[in-house]
Design a protein around this motif. Structure first.
Motif, PDB file in Angstrom:
ATOM      1  N   VAL A  49      47.743  38.865  56.890  1.00 54.36           N
ATOM      2  CA  VAL A  49      47.339  38.259  55.619  1.00 54.36           C
ATOM      3  C   VAL A  49      45.818  38.153  55.597  1.00 54.36           C
ATOM      4  O   VAL A  49      45.235  37.369  56.335  1.00 54.36           O
ATOM      5  N   MET A  50      45.173  38.954  54.761  1.00 49.37           N
ATOM      6  CA  MET A  50      43.718  38.934  54.667  1.00 49.37           C
ATOM      7  C   MET A  50      43.270  38.010  53.535  1.00 49.37           C
ATOM      8  O   MET A  50      43.872  38.009  52.459  1.00 49.37           O
ATOM      9  N   ALA A  51      42.208  37.266  53.777  1.00 49.17           N
ATOM     10  CA  ALA A  51      41.655  36.379  52.756  1.00 49.17           C
ATOM     11  C   ALA A  51      40.166  36.218  52.994  1.00 49.17           C
ATOM     12  O   ALA A  51      39.689  36.386  54.116  1.00 49.17           O
ATOM     13  N   ILE A  66      41.274  35.625  58.069  1.00 48.65           N
ATOM     14  CA  ILE A  66      40.372  34.949  57.141  1.00 48.65           C
ATOM     15  C   ILE A  66      38.966  35.081  57.718  1.00 48.65           C
ATOM     16  O   ILE A  66      38.721  34.692  58.857  1.00 48.65           O
ATOM     17  N   TRP A  67      38.062  35.621  56.964  1.00 44.71           N
ATOM     18  CA  TRP A  67      36.723  35.905  57.472  1.00 44.71           C
ATOM     19  C   TRP A  67      35.985  34.612  57.781  1.00 44.71           C
ATOM     20  O   TRP A  67      35.936  33.686  56.976  1.00 44.71           O
ATOM     21  N   TYR A 101      41.424  41.845  64.794  1.00 45.76           N
ATOM     22  CA  TYR A 101      41.076  42.103  63.395  1.00 45.76           C
ATOM     23  C   TYR A 101      39.729  41.484  63.033  1.00 45.76           C
ATOM     24  O   TYR A 101      38.916  42.107  62.342  1.00 45.76           O
ATOM     25  N   LEU A 102      39.499  40.258  63.476  1.00 48.62           N
ATOM     26  CA  LEU A 102      38.231  39.592  63.156  1.00 48.62           C
ATOM     27  C   LEU A 102      37.045  40.325  63.779  1.00 48.62           C
ATOM     28  O   LEU A 102      35.955  40.354  63.206  1.00 48.62           O
ATOM     29  N   LEU A 114      36.606  46.993  58.482  1.00 50.98           N
ATOM     30  CA  LEU A 114      37.521  46.665  57.393  1.00 50.98           C
ATOM     31  C   LEU A 114      36.819  46.447  56.058  1.00 50.98           C
ATOM     32  O   LEU A 114      37.477  46.151  55.058  1.00 50.98           O
ATOM     33  N   LYS A 115      35.498  46.613  56.030  1.00 48.86           N
ATOM     34  CA  LYS A 115      34.766  46.396  54.786  1.00 48.86           C
ATOM     35  C   LYS A 115      35.227  47.328  53.676  1.00 48.86           C
ATOM     36  O   LYS A 115      35.253  46.951  52.509  1.00 48.86           O
ATOM     37  N   ALA A 116      35.581  48.558  54.043  1.00 47.63           N
ATOM     38  CA  ALA A 116      36.021  49.534  53.038  1.00 47.63           C
ATOM     39  C   ALA A 116      37.316  49.070  52.368  1.00 47.63           C
ATOM     40  O   ALA A 116      37.451  49.137  51.140  1.00 47.63           O
ATOM     41  N   GLU A 117      38.275  48.585  53.187  1.00 48.50           N
ATOM     42  CA  GLU A 117      39.532  48.105  52.633  1.00 48.50           C
ATOM     43  C   GLU A 117      39.311  46.856  51.788  1.00 48.50           C
ATOM     44  O   GLU A 117      39.910  46.685  50.729  1.00 48.50           O
ATOM     45  N   ARG A 118      38.436  45.975  52.261  1.00 45.06           N
ATOM     46  CA  ARG A 118      38.124  44.758  51.506  1.00 45.06           C
ATOM     47  C   ARG A 118      37.471  45.125  50.178  1.00 45.06           C
ATOM     48  O   ARG A 118      37.721  44.488  49.147  1.00 45.06           O
TER      49      ARG A 118
END
Length: 216
Positions: free
Chosen positions: A79-81, A104-105, A147-148, A154-158
């Motif tokens: 779950v990305m947020a 979560i960033w 992931y963190l 992951l910037k491209a996906e975000r």
């Protein structure tokens, strides 16, 4: 609503559906929209409406609960947020209660070491000798860390997720909808989310295409 000539105080809005909110740039009167999507297929999964003065970190658990009720939240789900949802409580509740990985960033004033010190294996696992649960929990934490640490990758996906949000806000006019009851807002948002789902289903999911639609 003219915020200058007919400025409403918090007291004036006490019994209203809409509240004062802040989007990071300016104050507004309205609602907060939480929108969840599958970041691989771009398919909309869920939207929830809250008072505009509700903090993101306060609604994370409610979002997870609603995803679970819809059968969209399985153990080990990623779950990305964004940073707005960042709190030590949210990391723990996602890992312990829902058994998912909350990517979560981290905020600027937080560190990986401090985060890991705040995430502890549930004591009941040791008291009840749940060896498998202990191993599973540690595996979830390990996935979270991996992931963190891959934040830059992951910037491209975000960015692609943000393009879809921009489509909803700018391209489909959800940024300023001029509706002041929860029911009317929900109907308008539902129609727009449905339209997003149709566009994605028709194949409009490439980054450049989403950006053009958002600017249209």
């Amino acid at each position: 609503m003219n915020k200058q000539k007919r400025r409403k105080s918090n007291e004036d809005l006490k019994y209203k559906d809409y509240k004062w909110g802040f989007d990071g740039n300016e104050f507004f009167i309205g609602f907060k929209l939480a929108f969840a999507m599958d970041y691989k297929t771009k398919r909309p999964l869920l939207f929830l409406i809250y008072p505009a003065n509700t903090s993101d970190c306060q609604i994370f658990e409610d979002v997870l609960e609603n995803l679970k009720k819809k059968g969209l939240l399985r153990p080990k789900t990623i779950v990305m947020a964004d940073k707005g949802f960042c709190s030590y409580y949210n990391y723990n509740v996602a890992l312990k209660k829902y058994r998912v990985v909350p990517v979560i960033w981290l905020k600027e004033n937080m560190s990986m070491s401090k985060l890991l010190s705040m995430i502890s294996t549930p004591l009941t696992y040791f008291l009840e000798n749940k060896i498998k649960d202990i191993i599973y929990f540690k595996k979830l934490v390990k996935i979270l860390v991996s992931y963190l640490k891959r934040g830059d990758e992951l910037k491209a996906e975000r960015s692609e997720v943000e393009d879809l949000f921009k489509l909803g806000k700018r391209g489909l006019f959800m940024e300023k909808i001029h509706r002041f009851t929860r029911r009317s807002v929900a109907k308008f948002v539902y129609a727009n989310v449905l339209l997003i789902a149709i566009l994605i289903r028709l194949g409009f999911r490439e980054k450049k295409v989403l950006q053009r639609l958002a600017e249209w």
